[in-house]
Motif scaffolding. Structure first.
Motif, PDB file in Angstrom:
ATOM      1  N   TYR A   1       0.756  -1.040  -0.063  1.00  0.00           N
ATOM      2  CA  TYR A   1      -0.051  -0.121   0.036  1.00  0.00           C
ATOM      3  C   TYR A   1       1.114   1.252   0.031  1.00  0.00           C
TER       4      TYR A   1
ATOM      5  N   ALA B   1      -0.702   6.875   2.342  1.00  0.00           N
ATOM      6  CA  ALA B   1      -2.277   7.195   2.727  1.00  0.00           C
ATOM      7  C   ALA B   1      -3.361   6.245   2.154  1.00  0.00           C
ATOM      8  N   GLU B   2      -2.981   5.230   1.475  1.00  0.00           N
ATOM      9  CA  GLU B   2      -3.847   4.265   0.922  1.00  0.00           C
ATOM     10  C   GLU B   2      -4.868   3.599   1.834  1.00  0.00           C
ATOM     11  N   ILE B   3      -5.999   3.507   1.373  1.00  0.00           N
ATOM     12  CA  ILE B   3      -7.092   2.480   2.155  1.00  0.00           C
ATOM     13  C   ILE B   3      -6.850   1.203   2.174  1.00  0.00           C
TER      14      ILE B   3
ATOM     15  N   THR C   1      -8.277  -2.667   2.888  1.00  0.00           N
ATOM     16  CA  THR C   1      -9.443  -3.239   3.087  1.00  0.00           C
ATOM     17  C   THR C   1      -9.166  -4.373   3.877  1.00  0.00           C
TER      18      THR C   1
ATOM     19  N   ALA D   1     -13.140  -0.997   5.000  1.00  0.00           N
ATOM     20  CA  ALA D   1     -12.210  -0.177   4.287  1.00  0.00           C
ATOM     21  C   ALA D   1     -11.786   0.737   5.660  1.00  0.00           C
ATOM     22  N   TRP D   2     -10.213   0.391   6.019  1.00  0.00           N
ATOM     23  CA  TRP D   2      -9.767   1.378   6.859  1.00  0.00           C
ATOM     24  C   TRP D   2      -8.739   2.202   6.449  1.00  0.00           C
ATOM     25  N   ASP D   3      -9.150   3.404   6.713  1.00  0.00           N
ATOM     26  CA  ASP D   3      -8.035   4.473   6.794  1.00  0.00           C
ATOM     27  C   ASP D   3      -7.248   4.373   7.764  1.00  0.00           C
TER      28      ASP D   3
ATOM     29  N   TRP E   1      -4.741   5.066  10.450  1.00  0.00           N
ATOM     30  CA  TRP E   1      -4.321   6.111  11.216  1.00  0.00           C
ATOM     31  C   TRP E   1      -3.801   5.348  12.330  1.00  0.00           C
TER      32      TRP E   1
ATOM     33  N   ARG F   1      -0.060   9.067  10.496  1.00  0.00           N
ATOM     34  CA  ARG F   1      -0.270   7.895   9.466  1.00  0.00           C
ATOM     35  C   ARG F   1       0.625   6.906   9.774  1.00  0.00           C
TER      36      ARG F   1
END
Length: 167
Positions: A37, A40-42, A44, A111-113, A115, A126
């Motif tokens: 990834y 800053a990519e999501i 899943t 879908a996890w952002d 942080w 991040r």
């Protein structure tokens, strides 16, 4: 001749025991949609119940972040450092939704952002470049002799976070 028959029976019993262990339940499966990834990519996350009984997890609820018990980052020694995906009490207090039921062979995705809450406080950042895995919490049904309502963790595959633009 009787001795050889006993050896054959012991060998057969050993094969049957090995087959029983190979079909034993190990726990739900946690996976990510990719292994690599950007910064800053999501990500899943997918939780699949491969058990023969229902499980419960926050991943399928209205508050899925609480299913991430730990985010683990591989350190230079090859071990794992524990990070927090959410602000922890006493710094934050939440209204947490009840965990959702996953019946046998059911899956749920989120879908996890990504942080990280530094030390479980309000401060967040991040994920740094590195190799990670997630510990997703789940529990068995109350009164279930195999789970007895206690919480367990399923560990995801390893995945990499890279600095943007680098492979």
């Amino acid at each position: 001749m009787r001795h050889r028959g006993g050896v054959v029976l012991l060998a057969l019993a050993g094969c049957l025991a090995a087959a029983c262990f190979s079909f034993a339940e190990t726990g739900p499966v946690v996976s990510t949609d990719k292994n690599d990834y950007g910064a800053a990519e999501i990500v899943t996350i997918r939780l699949t119940n491969v058990l023969f009984r229902s499980i419960f997890s926050h991943l399928g609820s209205q508050t899925p972040v609480f299913a991430i018990e730990d985010v683990e980052m591989k350190n230079a020694a090859g071990g794992w450092d524990t990070l927090s995906a959410w602000c922890r009490p006493p710094f934050c207090i939440y209204d947490m939704d009840a965990p959702a039921e996953l019946k046998p062979q059911e899956s749920v995705s989120w879908a996890w952002d990504p942080w990280i809450y530094v030390g479980g406080t309000h401060d967040r950042t991040r994920l740094a470049a590195g190799t990670y895995r997630l510990r997703i919490s789940y529990r068995g049904q109350a009164g279930d002799p195999a789970g007895q309502g206690q919480w367990f963790n399923a560990v995801s595959n390893e995945f990499k976070i890279r600095q943007d633009g680098k492979k």
